[in-house]
Design an enzyme around this catalytic site. Structure first.
Site, PDB file in Angstrom:
ATOM      1  CE  LYS A 177     -36.803   7.886  30.757  1.00  0.00           C
ATOM      2  NZ  LYS A 177     -37.132   9.498  31.009  1.00  0.00           N
ATOM      3  N   GLY A 208     -33.900  10.706  27.686  1.00  0.00           N
ATOM      4  CA  GLY A 208     -34.689  10.231  26.710  1.00  0.00           C
ATOM      5  C   GLY A 208     -36.056  10.317  27.201  1.00  0.00           C
ATOM      6  CG  ASP A 209     -39.508  10.343  24.545  1.00  0.00           C
ATOM      7  OD1 ASP A 209     -39.052   9.032  24.555  1.00  0.00           O
ATOM      8  OD2 ASP A 209     -39.921  10.852  23.869  1.00  0.00           O
ATOM      9  N   GLY A 210     -39.965   8.330  27.836  1.00  0.00           N
ATOM     10  CA  GLY A 210     -40.598   7.242  28.340  1.00  0.00           C
ATOM     11  C   GLY A 210     -40.804   6.367  27.100  1.00  0.00           C
ATOM     12  N   PRO A 211     -41.663   6.770  25.943  1.00  0.00           N
ATOM     13  CG  PRO A 211     -43.475   7.730  24.968  1.00  0.00           C
ATOM     14  CD  PRO A 211     -42.361   8.013  25.881  1.00  0.00           C
ATOM     15  N   GLY A 212     -39.421   6.450  24.255  1.00  0.00           N
ATOM     16  CA  GLY A 212     -38.132   6.039  23.632  1.00  0.00           C
ATOM     17  C   GLY A 212     -37.109   5.164  24.747  1.00  0.00           C
ATOM     18  CB  VAL A 213     -34.180   6.418  26.822  1.00  0.00           C
ATOM     19  CG1 VAL A 213     -33.237   5.471  27.579  1.00  0.00           C
ATOM     20  CG2 VAL A 213     -33.542   7.096  25.365  1.00  0.00           C
ATOM     21  N   GLY A 214     -37.064   4.827  27.675  1.00  0.00           N
ATOM     22  CA  GLY A 214     -37.657   4.192  28.778  1.00  0.00           C
ATOM     23  C   GLY A 214     -38.210   2.856  28.481  1.00  0.00           C
ATOM     24  CD  GLU A 252     -42.160   5.767  45.173  1.00  0.00           C
ATOM     25  OE1 GLU A 252     -43.622   5.933  45.287  1.00  0.00           O
ATOM     26  OE2 GLU A 252     -41.529   6.830  44.919  1.00  0.00           O
ATOM     27  CB  CYS A 285     -45.789   9.789  44.950  1.00  0.00           C
ATOM     28  SG  CYS A 285     -44.308   9.376  45.726  1.00  0.00           S
ATOM     29  CD  GLU A 385     -50.009  11.012  42.231  1.00  0.00           C
ATOM     30  OE1 GLU A 385     -49.288  10.878  43.346  1.00  0.00           O
ATOM     31  OE2 GLU A 385     -49.814  10.061  41.392  1.00  0.00           O
TER      32      GLU A 385
END
Length: 482
Positions: A177, A208-214, A252, A285, A385
């Site tokens: 993803k 997909g996005d984090g709340p969804g597929v993530g 990471e 990062c 950050e």
């Protein structure tokens, strides 16, 4: 949708398929603020389909000979190099890396990692003796299973290759993803994998996005491992989401690197450090965003860093040249502006840059390269950050104080040391709490592991350790030696 690239399909079980349910999202070019493509955000049914394909493929793929897996990756590298211009175009348009940097650094990072994994894999022993003291005890390295790979937008191919390639070589099957903000390069990568003839189901891609597929990957009972690169906030959420299934979680995350510049540093140390901070528009990062400078050279260092910021050109990613491009999105731009204002409000001395768009720019998510002096390490800009081209300069009076300031952060990814005193460099490097330390501008060797400690996560990506990250070890006694 006229003129937009139609990239709504997912790559599942060896073919491009339509999403189960339409959920369109436009991909915005940060240089122009205009849509360049449309993708679809996946739903649970899409995720389940991809995981099922990976699970079905695992039985055969996990038992393939290492030489066969190696041949597939060597073919992927060959096609990747041929498709480099397409990949560079995608990265420039999805996340704003300037044309030359996109090809020469962003795409090249993928080439570098794939080749390093090939080199490490050729020397990798899947079954090793425990030691001379136990001649019939062996350690076997075996694939984890189905792995979910969640990658960020700032270095797309750097992170995709650091995850997909070792997973494939290890004998895992995977579901990728990519960031929904910058998915186009990963779709080119899926085309490369498809052309390379990888068996169906070994590699799958669902946007997909984090709340969804993530979250669906993180909680899925048939996903044995999650490898995630992104924000610390999201890493914490993934860890919690994955807890109920006790899957392996490798993170990471963010960083707030300290660059310790001693008075005996070489003449280019400050210039090198400032340029590194602004590189990729500060969206790395491992960027050295806190410059700790010994008091006797502090004023000169502030002047030099300010000059570097003023000389750093900011322009469209569509142009050739050594300039920096925009940051990735309006959301990121707004956050960076808020952080710069917070630095001003908290009393740091602004010596270059500041809020607002660069002079002569009226569209695009461009940030002025910014330098703050007289920063104290408890200020927001020193602790959080920023992920933009913003440098904070902090004075120190002793080696002990420099180490104390450097370690006074929740993060622990990369720190930097600049000194001509080799014994001091070594001494300081061992006391810095981070997964990596780079000294005097020397890059880590090919195949070095990338990763951190503390709130930077504890992943180890790249080389031999990066291969082992995607495997489980098995202790076997009573081994028959021929």
């Amino acid at each position: 949708m006229t003129g937009l690239l139609d990239k709504r399909k997912f790559y599942i079980d060896g073919q491009w398929v339509d999403p189960v349910r339409a959920n369109d999202l436009e991909v915005i070019d940060p240089s122009t603020e205009e849509a360049v493509a449309v993708i679809s955000l996946g739903d649970r049914a899409d995720t389940d389909r991809a995981v099922a394909a990976a699970k079905a493929a695992f039985a055969d793929w996990s038992l393939t000979e290492p030489a066969e897996r190696l041949r597939h990756v060597e073919r992927i590298l060959e096609i990747y190099n041929r498709r480099a211009p397409d990949m560079a175009w995608a990265i420039s348009h999805e996340m704003g890396a300037p044309q030359d940097m996109s090809l020469g650094d962003q795409v090249a990072a993928g080439t570098y990692h794939i080749q390093n994994f090939i080199n490490a894999f050729k020397e990798f022993d899947f079954i090793r003796p425990l030691g001379d003291h136990a001649p019939t005890s062996m350690v076997a390295w075996e694939p984890v299973g189905v792995v979910g790979l969640i990658t960020p937008w700032n270095w797309p191919m750097n992170q995709v290759t650091l995850k997909v390639i070792p997973a494939i070589l290890a004998g895992d099957t995977c579901v990728l993803k990519p960031s929904e903000i910058a998915p186009l390069s990963s779709m080119v990568f899926a085309e490369i994998v498809d052309e390379a003839g990888l068996p169906k189901g070994v590699f799958n891609l669902v946007n997909g996005d984090g709340p969804g597929v993530g979250t669906q990957l993180s909680t899925h009972k048939d996903v044995d491992m999650i490898s995630f690169t992104g924000s610390t906030r999201a890493g914490i959420a993934i860890t919690k989401a994955a807890a109920d299934t006790l899957k392996k979680v490798v993170l990471e995350l963010g960083g707030k690197g300290a660059n310790i510049v001693f008075a005996d540093a070489d003449d280019k140390a400050v210039v090198r450090g400032a340029r590194h901070c602004f590189y990729n528009s500060g969206q790395s990062c491992n960027a050295p965003t806190r410059m700790l400078v010994e008091r006797s050279i502090y004023d000169q260092a502030v002047e030099t860093a300010a000059r570097v910021a003023q000389e750093t050109q900011v322009a469209s990613a569509h142009q050739p040249g050594k300039h920096i491009g925009p940051v990735v999105s309006k959301l990121q731009w707004d956050r960076i502006q808020d952080m710069i204002q917070k630095g001003i409000d908290e009393g740091a001395r602004l010596v270059a840059g500041g809020t607002g768009l660069p002079e002569g720019v009226n569209r695009g998510y461009f940030v002025r390269p910014t330098v703050f002096a007289d920063v104290s390490n408890d200020m927001t800009i020193a602790q959080q950050e920023i992920f933009g081209p913003v440098l904070s300069i902090i004075p120190f009076d002793s080696e002990e104080q420099a180490i104390e300031i450097a370690n006074d952060t929740p993060y622990g990814l990369t720190n930097y040391v600049q000194s001509q005193d080799g014994a001091r460099r070594n001494r300081v490097a061992r006391r810095l709490r981070s997964g990596m330390v780079e000294m005097n501008g020397q890059s880590r060797g090919a195949g070095s592991a990338f990763g951190g400690v503390k709130m930077s996560g504890r992943a180890r990506e790249g080389g031999v350790m990066g291969l082992e990250e995607f495997m489980d070890s098995k202790a076997i006694s009573g081994w028959h030696n021929d």
